[in-house]
Design a protein around this motif. Structure first.
Motif: not given
Ligand SMILES: NC(=O)c1ccc[n+]([C@@H]2O[C@H](COP(=O)([O-])OP(=O)(O)OC[C@H]3O[C@@H](n4cnc5c(N)ncnc54)[C@H](O)[C@@H]3O)[C@@H](O)[C@H]2O)c1
Length: 380
Positions: A251-256
């Protein structure tokens, strides 16, 4: 003898093959445990492995005998997956807590029989899911936890593996032997548990594996989010990390995380720190020894590991059914019926029959006093 040597837990290692050798070399220098005994059906191999690790350990082909002669107080099971349940049973019934290599068993029904057995003996049975113990995974988890509700988690694993032995003969070398790590890592990253899976597996024409070395699987999580997985063990070129390559959209963004040392958070105000802890099998050993000392339930205490195995078996089943949706709750209940039908020991069978359901059986209070708190930045 130094103070740390005096407090090392004496352990017997069962299985002196490729991974048994890696455990013994690690244990030779471990401040936590001392390998006092080594067991293998192949005595010559056991002796050679002990000698090459520079150890002075009791060697034999009988776990109970070697444990008695060596004074071992715990067992580390590094045999092939088909032998895990029988070896774990011998150790638990001899009063030894066990740290068992993944996968706990070839099937969920065999895993449930081990949950009941561990309960009966009161001894700790923990599965060594060693890929939970990577410092950059802990950092990635911190980032993921700040992203809010999950939308989708993607993991890809593309490798060229040449490891002759049981892997090259098994029906599902990717899903059963390797993806079990990645599926377990998904459960480490989020409390959003898997509820169903659709999977296709296949074997590329050039594969050197007898069974399916490639697969795609989509899991539905309890929140409705999806875990989308694809992998292959016979892809020369563009190799991913052994830990897979991960992307999380929320919901608040992304990460990898690239599975090695690159963690990226693309979301406002999301930060993380990379802890400095023992990784891989050293990390799982440390948690096992600490659980025995403190009574705190470790990650992957036997019943906590069952859903990881259900992800694997659900994927295998779905693939066999042409990609049909497999409900993991149904799989658990079918597995309990199978476990009761297969179990030869009256005490274990009686306990399994007393469970109102498989879901109840694996949700009762596990070994130990309380679940391990997962510290920010830590592997637990
Ligand atoms: N955590 C990891 O990253 C990782 C990596 C490799 C292997 N593993 C796991 O480690 C385990 C062993 O794998 P490996 O590659 O060493 O296999 P391997 O075939 O090289 O060695 C297994 C050994 O177990 C012995 N054995 C089999 N049944 C036995 C029994 N009943 N009693 C005593 N000894 C017995 C065999 O004789 C053999 O020497 C598997 O469960 C595998 O999945 C984990």
């Amino acid at each position: 003898m130094s103070a740390s040597e005096a407090t090392r837990l004496p352990v017997v290692v069962i299985g002196a093959g490729a991974m048994g050798g890696a455990w013994l070399r690690m244990l030779a220098d471990s401040p936590h445990a001392e390998p006092v005994g080594v067991v293998d059906l192949n005595l010559e191999l056991a002796q050679a492995t002990v000698a090459s690790a520079g150890l002075d350990a009791v060697v034999g082909d009988s776990l109970v005998e070697v444990a008695e002669r060596s004074g071992a107080r715990a067992a580390i099971n590094v045999t092939v997956p088909q032998a895990h349940r029988v070896v774990n049973e011998q150790a638990l019934r001899a009063g030894l807590p066990v740290l068992c290599e993944k996968p706990l068993a070839p099937t969920v029904s065999e895993a449930l029989r081990q949950v009941a057995l561990a309960d009966l003996t009161g001894e700790l049975l923990m599965v060594s899911q060693s890929r939970r113990y990577f410092n950059h995974l802990a950092a990635f988890k911190q980032a993921v936890e700040q992203l809010g509700p999950l939308g989708a988690v993607h993991a890809t694993f593309f490798h060229e593996d040449h490891e002759p032995g049981f892997r090259e003969q098994m029906a599902h070398p990717l899903l059963v032997d390797m993806s079990v790590h990645h599926f377990d890592m998904l459960r480490y990253l989020s409390a959003d548990e898997p509820v169903s899976v659709r999977c296709n597996s296949w074997n590329p024409p050039w594969s050197w594996f007898a069974g399916d070395a490639a697969a795609t699987a989509t899991f539905e999580l309890a929140s409705g989010a999806r875990f989308v997985y694809s992998g292959s063990r016979c892809t020369p070129g563009l190799q991913s990390s052994w830990n897979a390559d991960w992307h999380v959209y929320a919901e608040r963004g992304a990460a990898s995380w690239n599975g090695d040392e690159l963690v990226i958070a693309d979301a406002e105000g999301v930060g993380f720190e990379v802890p400095d802890r023992r990784e891989s099998i050293e990390g799982s050993l440390e948690e096992f020894v600490s659980a025995l000392a403190t009574g705190i339930t470790p990650q992957n205490e036997v019943r906590l590991n069952v859903l990881t195995l259900a992800m694997v078996e659900g994927a295998v089943l779905s693939s066999a059914r042409g990609g049909e949706r497999v409900d993991l709750r149904d799989l658990l209940e079918d597995s309990l019926a199978q476990a009761i039908a297969d179990e030869q020991r009256d005490d274990v069978a009686e306990l399994l029959r007393s469970w109102p359901s498989a879901a109840d059986g694996i949700s009762t209070q596990p070994w130990g006093s309380s679940p391990a708190p997962i510290a920010a930045g830590g592997a637990r």
